[in-house]
Scaffold this motif. Structure first.
Motif, PDB file in Angstrom:
ATOM      1  N   TRP A   1       0.795  -1.224   0.000  1.00 38.77           N
ATOM      2  CA  TRP A   1       0.000   0.000   0.000  1.00 38.77           C
ATOM      3  C   TRP A   1       0.834   1.284   0.000  1.00 38.77           C
ATOM      4  O   TRP A   1       0.501   2.217  -0.745  1.00 38.77           O
ATOM      5  CB  TRP A   1      -0.994   0.021   1.162  1.00 38.77           C
ATOM      6  CG  TRP A   1      -1.762   1.325   1.140  1.00 38.77           C
ATOM      7  CD1 TRP A   1      -1.610   2.397   1.966  1.00 38.77           C
ATOM      8  CD2 TRP A   1      -2.744   1.695   0.170  1.00 38.77           C
ATOM      9  NE1 TRP A   1      -2.448   3.419   1.582  1.00 38.77           N
ATOM     10  CE2 TRP A   1      -3.156   3.018   0.489  1.00 38.77           C
ATOM     11  CE3 TRP A   1      -3.330   1.055  -0.923  1.00 38.77           C
ATOM     12  CZ2 TRP A   1      -4.127   3.697  -0.252  1.00 38.77           C
ATOM     13  CZ3 TRP A   1      -4.298   1.729  -1.663  1.00 38.77           C
ATOM     14  CH2 TRP A   1      -4.685   3.045  -1.330  1.00 38.77           C
ATOM     15  N   PRO A   2       1.912   1.405   0.784  1.00 38.03           N
ATOM     16  CA  PRO A   2       2.687   2.657   0.739  1.00 38.03           C
ATOM     17  C   PRO A   2       3.172   3.007  -0.668  1.00 38.03           C
ATOM     18  O   PRO A   2       3.241   4.180  -1.044  1.00 38.03           O
ATOM     19  CB  PRO A   2       3.844   2.397   1.700  1.00 38.03           C
ATOM     20  CG  PRO A   2       3.317   1.388   2.655  1.00 38.03           C
ATOM     21  CD  PRO A   2       2.437   0.490   1.825  1.00 38.03           C
ATOM     22  N   VAL A   3       3.515   1.987  -1.442  1.00 33.29           N
ATOM     23  CA  VAL A   3       3.945   2.229  -2.824  1.00 33.29           C
ATOM     24  C   VAL A   3       2.765   2.710  -3.666  1.00 33.29           C
ATOM     25  O   VAL A   3       2.880   3.667  -4.442  1.00 33.29           O
ATOM     26  CB  VAL A   3       4.562   0.947  -3.442  1.00 33.29           C
ATOM     27  CG1 VAL A   3       4.907   1.175  -4.916  1.00 33.29           C
ATOM     28  CG2 VAL A   3       5.792   0.516  -2.663  1.00 33.29           C
ATOM     29  N   ILE A   4       1.628   2.055  -3.504  1.00 33.12           N
ATOM     30  CA  ILE A   4       0.434   2.461  -4.251  1.00 33.12           C
ATOM     31  C   ILE A   4       0.097   3.916  -3.943  1.00 33.12           C
ATOM     32  O   ILE A   4      -0.125   4.730  -4.853  1.00 33.12           O
ATOM     33  CB  ILE A   4      -0.766   1.543  -3.901  1.00 33.12           C
ATOM     34  CG1 ILE A   4      -0.473   0.103  -4.304  1.00 33.12           C
ATOM     35  CG2 ILE A   4      -2.042   2.048  -4.572  1.00 33.12           C
ATOM     36  CD1 ILE A   4      -1.521  -0.899  -3.864  1.00 33.12           C
ATOM     37  N   GLU A   5       0.075   4.256  -2.657  1.00 39.21           N
ATOM     38  CA  GLU A   5      -0.271   5.627  -2.256  1.00 39.21           C
ATOM     39  C   GLU A   5       0.720   6.631  -2.837  1.00 39.21           C
ATOM     40  O   GLU A   5       0.325   7.712  -3.291  1.00 39.21           O
ATOM     41  CB  GLU A   5      -0.307   5.718  -0.729  1.00 39.21           C
ATOM     42  CG  GLU A   5      -0.794   7.067  -0.216  1.00 39.21           C
ATOM     43  CD  GLU A   5      -0.935   7.084   1.300  1.00 39.21           C
ATOM     44  OE1 GLU A   5      -0.385   8.024   1.917  1.00 39.21           O
ATOM     45  OE2 GLU A   5      -1.566   6.162   1.867  1.00 39.21           O
ATOM     46  N   SER A   6       2.002   6.277  -2.849  1.00 43.43           N
ATOM     47  CA  SER A   6       3.004   7.206  -3.369  1.00 43.43           C
ATOM     48  C   SER A   6       2.835   7.443  -4.865  1.00 43.43           C
ATOM     49  O   SER A   6       3.235   8.493  -5.381  1.00 43.43           O
ATOM     50  CB  SER A   6       4.415   6.669  -3.090  1.00 43.43           C
ATOM     51  OG  SER A   6       4.735   5.571  -3.914  1.00 43.43           O
ATOM     52  N   ARG A   7       2.254   6.479  -5.572  1.00 42.83           N
ATOM     53  CA  ARG A   7       2.011   6.639  -7.009  1.00 42.83           C
ATOM     54  C   ARG A   7       0.682   7.338  -7.279  1.00 42.83           C
ATOM     55  O   ARG A   7       0.518   7.969  -8.318  1.00 42.83           O
ATOM     56  CB  ARG A   7       2.016   5.269  -7.691  1.00 42.83           C
ATOM     57  CG  ARG A   7       3.339   4.521  -7.574  1.00 42.83           C
ATOM     58  CD  ARG A   7       4.486   5.265  -8.242  1.00 42.83           C
ATOM     59  NE  ARG A   7       5.725   4.494  -8.177  1.00 42.83           N
ATOM     60  CZ  ARG A   7       6.146   3.672  -9.128  1.00 42.83           C
ATOM     61  NH1 ARG A   7       5.421   3.490 -10.224  1.00 42.83           N
ATOM     62  NH2 ARG A   7       7.279   3.030  -8.985  1.00 42.83           N
ATOM     63  N   LEU A   8      -0.261   7.195  -6.364  1.00 44.34           N
ATOM     64  CA  LEU A   8      -1.570   7.833  -6.536  1.00 44.34           C
ATOM     65  C   LEU A   8      -1.478   9.353  -6.407  1.00 44.34           C
ATOM     66  O   LEU A   8      -2.091  10.098  -7.189  1.00 44.34           O
ATOM     67  CB  LEU A   8      -2.562   7.305  -5.497  1.00 44.34           C
ATOM     68  CG  LEU A   8      -3.098   5.887  -5.681  1.00 44.34           C
ATOM     69  CD1 LEU A   8      -3.913   5.481  -4.463  1.00 44.34           C
ATOM     70  CD2 LEU A   8      -3.941   5.787  -6.942  1.00 44.34           C
TER      71      LEU A   8
END
Length: 345
Positions: A294-301
Protein backbone atom coordinates in the motif's frame (compact mmCIF):
# COMPACT_ATOMS: atom_id res chain seq x y z
CA UNK A 1 -29.89 1.77 -4.34
CA UNK A 2 -30.34 5.41 -3.40
CA UNK A 3 -32.63 7.50 -5.62
CA UNK A 4 -30.06 10.33 -5.59
CA UNK A 5 -27.98 10.00 -8.75
CA UNK A 6 -24.24 10.31 -8.37
CA UNK A 7 -23.36 12.24 -11.54
CA UNK A 8 -19.85 13.29 -10.41
CA UNK A 9 -18.17 11.85 -13.49
CA UNK A 10 -20.48 13.70 -15.88
CA UNK A 11 -19.95 16.98 -14.04
CA UNK A 12 -16.18 16.51 -14.00
CA UNK A 13 -16.14 16.04 -17.77
CA UNK A 14 -18.06 19.28 -18.27
CA UNK A 15 -15.77 21.15 -15.90
CA UNK A 16 -18.47 21.73 -13.29
CA UNK A 17 -17.63 21.77 -9.59
CA UNK A 18 -17.28 18.30 -8.05
CA UNK A 19 -16.85 17.17 -4.45
CA UNK A 20 -14.07 14.76 -5.37
CA UNK A 21 -12.26 13.31 -8.37
CA UNK A 22 -14.47 10.59 -9.86
CA UNK A 23 -13.02 7.08 -10.13
CA UNK A 24 -13.73 3.89 -12.03
CA UNK A 25 -11.50 1.04 -13.17
CA UNK A 26 -11.26 -0.49 -16.61
CA UNK A 27 -12.19 -4.17 -16.26
CA UNK A 28 -13.59 -3.45 -12.80
CA UNK A 29 -16.41 -5.90 -13.53
CA UNK A 30 -15.20 -9.45 -13.16
CA UNK A 31 -11.70 -10.88 -13.28
CA UNK A 32 -10.41 -10.17 -9.77
CA UNK A 33 -13.74 -10.62 -7.96
CA UNK A 34 -14.31 -13.97 -6.23
CA UNK A 35 -18.05 -13.77 -6.93
CA UNK A 36 -17.27 -13.44 -10.62
CA UNK A 37 -14.75 -16.29 -10.65
CA UNK A 38 -17.40 -18.52 -9.11
CA UNK A 39 -19.79 -17.61 -11.95
CA UNK A 40 -17.09 -18.33 -14.52
CA UNK A 41 -16.85 -21.89 -13.23
CA UNK A 42 -20.35 -22.34 -14.64
CA UNK A 43 -20.69 -19.80 -17.46
CA UNK A 44 -18.53 -18.43 -20.28
CA UNK A 45 -18.23 -14.69 -20.92
CA UNK A 46 -20.71 -14.88 -23.80
CA UNK A 47 -23.12 -16.94 -21.67
CA UNK A 48 -23.04 -14.31 -18.92
CA UNK A 49 -23.62 -11.43 -21.34
CA UNK A 50 -26.58 -13.26 -22.87
CA UNK A 51 -28.40 -13.32 -19.50
CA UNK A 52 -29.42 -9.72 -18.62
CA UNK A 53 -30.05 -10.38 -14.91
CA UNK A 54 -26.68 -12.08 -14.50
CA UNK A 55 -24.84 -9.54 -16.63
CA UNK A 56 -26.42 -6.66 -14.69
CA UNK A 57 -25.30 -8.29 -11.43
CA UNK A 58 -21.69 -8.54 -12.67
CA UNK A 59 -21.77 -4.94 -13.94
CA UNK A 60 -23.19 -3.49 -10.71
CA UNK A 61 -21.08 -5.53 -8.28
CA UNK A 62 -17.89 -3.39 -8.40
CA UNK A 63 -19.91 -0.18 -7.95
CA UNK A 64 -21.29 -1.60 -4.72
CA UNK A 65 -17.98 -3.10 -3.57
CA UNK A 66 -15.60 -0.29 -4.52
CA UNK A 67 -17.92 2.75 -4.46
CA UNK A 68 -16.86 3.78 -7.96
CA UNK A 69 -18.48 6.77 -9.66
CA UNK A 70 -19.44 4.87 -12.80
CA UNK A 71 -20.34 1.38 -13.91
CA UNK A 72 -18.97 -0.08 -17.14
CA UNK A 73 -21.13 -2.53 -19.01
CA UNK A 74 -19.82 -6.07 -18.71
CA UNK A 75 -19.25 -7.31 -22.23
CA UNK A 76 -16.49 -7.70 -24.77
CA UNK A 77 -15.65 -5.50 -27.75
CA UNK A 78 -16.26 -8.62 -29.90
CA UNK A 79 -19.92 -8.79 -28.86
CA UNK A 80 -21.51 -7.17 -31.96
CA UNK A 81 -19.29 -8.96 -34.49
CA UNK A 82 -21.30 -12.18 -34.48
CA UNK A 83 -24.21 -10.20 -35.89
CA UNK A 84 -21.99 -9.32 -38.86
CA UNK A 85 -21.21 -12.97 -39.58
CA UNK A 86 -17.85 -13.09 -37.80
CA UNK A 87 -17.20 -16.51 -36.27
CA UNK A 88 -15.67 -15.37 -32.98
CA UNK A 89 -15.14 -17.18 -29.70
CA UNK A 90 -13.52 -15.97 -26.47
CA UNK A 91 -11.04 -18.65 -25.43
CA UNK A 92 -9.77 -18.73 -21.86
CA UNK A 93 -6.15 -17.65 -21.57
CA UNK A 94 -6.07 -16.51 -25.20
CA UNK A 95 -8.83 -13.99 -25.86
CA UNK A 96 -10.92 -13.55 -29.01
CA UNK A 97 -10.28 -16.16 -31.70
CA UNK A 98 -11.83 -15.72 -35.14
CA UNK A 99 -12.31 -18.72 -37.43
CA UNK A 100 -13.02 -16.71 -40.61
CA UNK A 101 -10.40 -13.93 -40.74
CA UNK A 102 -10.51 -11.10 -43.27
CA UNK A 103 -8.07 -11.50 -46.14
CA UNK A 104 -9.59 -9.76 -49.18
CA UNK A 105 -12.34 -7.46 -50.42
CA UNK A 106 -14.87 -10.27 -50.84
CA UNK A 107 -14.46 -11.12 -47.14
CA UNK A 108 -15.36 -7.54 -46.23
CA UNK A 109 -18.26 -7.48 -48.68
CA UNK A 110 -19.62 -10.66 -47.06
CA UNK A 111 -19.99 -8.92 -43.69
CA UNK A 112 -23.57 -8.18 -42.73
CA UNK A 113 -25.08 -5.14 -41.02
CA UNK A 114 -25.72 -5.25 -37.29
CA UNK A 115 -29.27 -4.70 -36.07
CA UNK A 116 -28.84 -4.28 -32.29
CA UNK A 117 -32.46 -5.15 -31.45
CA UNK A 118 -32.16 -8.35 -33.48
CA UNK A 119 -28.52 -9.28 -32.86
CA UNK A 120 -27.74 -8.08 -29.31
CA UNK A 121 -31.10 -7.60 -27.55
CA UNK A 122 -29.56 -8.99 -24.36
CA UNK A 123 -27.09 -6.06 -24.27
CA UNK A 124 -29.93 -3.55 -24.53
CA UNK A 125 -32.00 -5.41 -21.92
CA UNK A 126 -29.02 -5.42 -19.54
CA UNK A 127 -28.57 -1.66 -19.97
CA UNK A 128 -32.26 -1.00 -19.29
CA UNK A 129 -32.19 -3.21 -16.22
CA UNK A 130 -29.14 -1.39 -14.86
CA UNK A 131 -30.19 2.18 -15.58
CA UNK A 132 -33.81 1.78 -14.55
CA UNK A 133 -33.38 -0.35 -11.43
CA UNK A 134 -29.88 -1.12 -10.21
CA UNK A 135 -27.49 1.81 -10.55
CA UNK A 136 -27.00 5.10 -8.74
CA UNK A 137 -24.12 6.07 -11.05
CA UNK A 138 -23.85 6.61 -14.80
CA UNK A 139 -23.40 3.53 -16.97
CA UNK A 140 -20.52 3.53 -19.46
CA UNK A 141 -21.26 1.79 -22.73
CA UNK A 142 -18.49 1.11 -25.20
CA UNK A 143 -17.34 -0.07 -28.57
CA UNK A 144 -14.08 -1.19 -30.06
CA UNK A 145 -12.60 1.27 -32.54
CA UNK A 146 -12.29 0.18 -36.19
CA UNK A 147 -8.53 -0.46 -36.10
CA UNK A 148 -8.67 -2.59 -32.96
CA UNK A 149 -11.65 -4.61 -34.19
CA UNK A 150 -10.00 -5.00 -37.60
CA UNK A 151 -6.79 -6.23 -36.00
CA UNK A 152 -8.62 -9.19 -34.46
CA UNK A 153 -10.63 -9.81 -37.62
CA UNK A 154 -7.51 -9.87 -39.82
CA UNK A 155 -5.06 -11.59 -37.47
CA UNK A 156 -7.64 -14.17 -36.38
CA UNK A 157 -6.95 -13.37 -32.72
CA UNK A 158 -4.58 -11.41 -30.48
CA UNK A 159 -1.27 -10.32 -31.98
CA UNK A 160 2.03 -8.93 -30.71
CA UNK A 161 3.05 -7.13 -33.90
CA UNK A 162 -0.07 -6.77 -36.12
CA UNK A 163 1.93 -7.76 -39.19
CA UNK A 164 -1.07 -9.16 -41.09
CA UNK A 165 -3.14 -6.09 -40.24
CA UNK A 166 -0.47 -3.68 -41.40
CA UNK A 167 0.23 -5.77 -44.50
CA UNK A 168 -3.41 -5.52 -45.60
CA UNK A 169 -3.46 -1.81 -44.76
CA UNK A 170 -0.33 -1.06 -46.79
CA UNK A 171 -0.96 -3.41 -49.72
CA UNK A 172 -4.71 -3.17 -50.34
CA UNK A 173 -6.02 0.27 -49.44
CA UNK A 174 -9.39 -0.32 -51.11
CA UNK A 175 -10.11 -3.33 -48.88
CA UNK A 176 -8.71 -1.55 -45.82
CA UNK A 177 -10.83 1.57 -46.18
CA UNK A 178 -13.92 -0.51 -46.99
CA UNK A 179 -13.39 -2.46 -43.77
CA UNK A 180 -12.93 0.79 -41.84
CA UNK A 181 -16.20 2.12 -43.28
CA UNK A 182 -18.10 -1.06 -42.42
CA UNK A 183 -16.80 -1.10 -38.82
CA UNK A 184 -17.42 2.63 -38.37
CA UNK A 185 -21.07 2.29 -39.42
CA UNK A 186 -21.51 -0.76 -37.22
CA UNK A 187 -20.07 1.03 -34.18
CA UNK A 188 -22.26 4.10 -34.67
CA UNK A 189 -25.36 1.88 -34.87
CA UNK A 190 -24.29 -0.26 -31.92
CA UNK A 191 -23.38 2.67 -29.66
CA UNK A 192 -26.54 4.55 -30.63
CA UNK A 193 -28.61 1.60 -29.43
CA UNK A 194 -26.69 1.48 -26.14
CA UNK A 195 -27.34 5.19 -25.57
CA UNK A 196 -31.03 4.88 -26.42
CA UNK A 197 -31.26 1.99 -23.94
CA UNK A 198 -29.78 4.19 -21.17
CA UNK A 199 -25.97 4.41 -21.37
CA UNK A 200 -24.90 7.94 -20.37
CA UNK A 201 -21.24 7.84 -21.34
CA UNK A 202 -19.32 6.03 -24.08
CA UNK A 203 -15.73 4.82 -24.14
CA UNK A 204 -14.14 3.98 -27.48
CA UNK A 205 -11.43 1.36 -27.03
CA UNK A 206 -8.71 1.66 -29.65
CA UNK A 207 -6.61 -0.61 -27.53
CA UNK A 208 -3.98 -1.60 -30.09
CA UNK A 209 -3.74 1.44 -32.37
CA UNK A 210 -0.48 2.43 -30.66
CA UNK A 211 1.11 -0.09 -33.04
CA UNK A 212 0.88 2.60 -35.75
CA UNK A 213 3.05 5.68 -36.15
CA UNK A 214 1.37 9.07 -36.33
CA UNK A 215 1.60 9.47 -40.12
CA UNK A 216 -0.10 6.11 -40.68
CA UNK A 217 -2.68 6.88 -38.02
CA UNK A 218 -3.56 10.21 -39.60
CA UNK A 219 -3.91 8.68 -43.07
CA UNK A 220 -5.40 5.24 -42.46
CA UNK A 221 -7.36 5.71 -39.23
CA UNK A 222 -8.17 9.29 -38.34
CA UNK A 223 -10.81 9.91 -41.06
CA UNK A 224 -12.94 6.97 -39.89
CA UNK A 225 -12.44 7.95 -36.24
CA UNK A 226 -13.66 11.46 -36.99
CA UNK A 227 -16.78 9.99 -38.62
CA UNK A 228 -17.32 7.51 -35.78
CA UNK A 229 -16.95 10.08 -33.03
CA UNK A 230 -19.20 12.61 -34.76
CA UNK A 231 -21.77 9.84 -35.14
CA UNK A 232 -21.65 9.12 -31.40
CA UNK A 233 -21.62 12.80 -30.44
CA UNK A 234 -24.89 13.26 -32.34
CA UNK A 235 -26.52 11.48 -29.39
CA UNK A 236 -25.28 14.20 -27.00
CA UNK A 237 -23.31 11.97 -24.64
CA UNK A 238 -19.67 12.42 -23.57
CA UNK A 239 -17.09 10.24 -25.31
CA UNK A 240 -13.84 8.89 -23.83
CA UNK A 241 -11.04 7.76 -26.14
CA UNK A 242 -8.57 5.15 -24.90
CA UNK A 243 -5.64 3.15 -26.26
CA UNK A 244 -2.50 1.47 -24.94
CA UNK A 245 0.97 2.63 -25.91
CA UNK A 246 -0.53 5.47 -27.93
CA UNK A 247 0.99 8.51 -26.21
CA UNK A 248 2.59 9.55 -29.51
CA UNK A 249 -0.91 9.99 -30.94
CA UNK A 250 -2.39 12.32 -28.32
CA UNK A 251 -2.18 15.44 -30.50
CA UNK A 252 -4.15 13.65 -33.22
CA UNK A 253 -6.64 12.35 -30.65
CA UNK A 254 -7.02 15.76 -29.05
CA UNK A 255 -8.12 17.23 -32.40
CA UNK A 256 -10.90 14.63 -32.71
CA UNK A 257 -14.43 15.33 -31.37
CA UNK A 258 -13.90 13.61 -28.01
CA UNK A 259 -14.58 14.87 -24.50
CA UNK A 260 -12.06 12.83 -22.51
CA UNK A 261 -8.57 11.72 -23.43
CA UNK A 262 -7.73 8.39 -21.79
CA UNK A 263 -4.04 8.17 -20.91
CA UNK A 264 -2.09 5.01 -20.23
CA UNK A 265 0.75 4.99 -17.67
CA UNK A 266 3.49 5.88 -20.14
CA UNK A 267 2.70 9.59 -20.03
CA UNK A 268 1.90 11.87 -17.09
CA UNK A 269 -1.02 14.27 -17.01
CA UNK A 270 1.44 17.16 -16.90
CA UNK A 271 3.23 15.87 -20.00
CA UNK A 272 -0.07 15.64 -21.83
CA UNK A 273 -0.93 19.16 -20.71
CA UNK A 274 2.44 20.42 -21.96
CA UNK A 275 1.64 18.89 -25.34
CA UNK A 276 -1.54 20.93 -25.62
CA UNK A 277 -4.15 18.72 -23.99
CA UNK A 278 -6.89 20.96 -22.58
CA UNK A 279 -9.77 18.48 -22.63
CA UNK A 280 -10.70 16.29 -19.68
CA UNK A 281 -8.26 13.46 -19.03
CA UNK A 282 -8.70 9.96 -17.65
CA UNK A 283 -6.07 7.76 -15.99
CA UNK A 284 -3.54 6.66 -15.39
CA UNK A 285 -2.00 4.42 -12.69
CA UNK A 286 0.03 1.51 -14.01
CA UNK A 287 -2.20 -1.47 -13.08
CA UNK A 288 0.90 -3.41 -12.00
CA UNK A 289 1.28 -0.97 -9.09
CA UNK A 290 -1.87 -2.48 -7.57
CA UNK A 291 0.16 -5.60 -6.80
CA UNK A 292 2.64 -3.57 -4.69
CA UNK A 293 2.40 -2.79 -0.93
CA UNK A 294 0.00 0.00 0.00
CA UNK A 295 2.69 2.66 0.74
CA UNK A 296 3.95 2.23 -2.82
CA UNK A 297 0.43 2.46 -4.25
CA UNK A 298 -0.27 5.63 -2.26
CA UNK A 299 3.00 7.21 -3.37
CA UNK A 300 2.01 6.64 -7.01
CA UNK A 301 -1.57 7.83 -6.54
CA UNK A 302 -0.72 11.24 -5.09
CA UNK A 303 1.13 12.77 -8.09
CA UNK A 304 -1.57 11.56 -10.48
CA UNK A 305 -4.30 13.11 -8.35
CA UNK A 306 -2.32 16.32 -7.78
CA UNK A 307 -1.76 16.74 -11.51
CA UNK A 308 -5.38 15.86 -12.22
CA UNK A 309 -6.70 18.47 -9.80
CA UNK A 310 -4.34 21.07 -11.27
CA UNK A 311 -5.52 20.15 -14.76
CA UNK A 312 -9.09 20.73 -13.63
CA UNK A 313 -11.06 17.94 -15.31
CA UNK A 314 -9.82 14.51 -14.29
CA UNK A 315 -11.32 11.03 -14.02
CA UNK A 316 -9.11 8.67 -12.06
CA UNK A 317 -8.57 5.28 -13.67
CA UNK A 318 -5.82 2.82 -14.40
CA UNK A 319 -3.61 3.04 -17.47
CA UNK A 320 -5.14 -0.26 -18.62
CA UNK A 321 -7.44 -2.90 -17.16
CA UNK A 322 -7.47 -4.56 -13.74
CA UNK A 323 -5.35 -7.72 -13.54
CA UNK A 324 -7.04 -10.90 -12.24
CA UNK A 325 -4.43 -11.06 -9.43
CA UNK A 326 -5.46 -7.70 -7.92
CA UNK A 327 -7.25 -8.01 -4.59
CA UNK A 328 -10.73 -6.47 -4.39
CA UNK A 329 -9.74 -4.85 -1.08
CA UNK A 330 -6.97 -2.97 -2.90
CA UNK A 331 -9.42 -1.53 -5.43
CA UNK A 332 -11.79 -0.55 -2.63
CA UNK A 333 -8.95 1.18 -0.81
CA UNK A 334 -7.78 3.01 -3.94
CA UNK A 335 -11.28 4.28 -4.63
CA UNK A 336 -11.64 5.50 -1.04
CA UNK A 337 -8.22 7.16 -1.14
CA UNK A 338 -9.03 8.99 -4.39
CA UNK A 339 -12.27 10.29 -2.91
CA UNK A 340 -10.71 11.34 0.39
CA UNK A 341 -7.52 12.87 -1.03
CA UNK A 342 -9.37 15.00 -3.59
CA UNK A 343 -12.36 15.92 -1.43
CA UNK A 344 -13.41 19.54 -1.88
CA UNK A 345 -14.92 21.19 1.18
Amino acid sequence: MSTTKNDTILRAIKGDAVQHTPVWFMRQAGRSQPEYRKLKEKYSLFEITHQPELCAYVTALPVEQYQTDAAVLYKDIMTPLKGMGVDVDIKSGIGPVIANPIRKMSDVEALGKVDPKRDVPYVLDTIKLLTEEKLNVPLIGFTGAPFTLASYMIEGGPSKNYNLTKALMYSDEATWFKLMDVLTEMSITYVGAQIQAGAQLIQVFDSWVGALNQADYDYYIKPCMDKLLKGIKAYNVPVIMFGVGASHLIESWHSLPIDVLGLDWRITINEAKNRGVTKAVQGNLDPSVLLAPWPVIESRLKPILDQGMAHGRHIFNLGHGVFPEVKPDTLRRVSQFVHDYTKQN
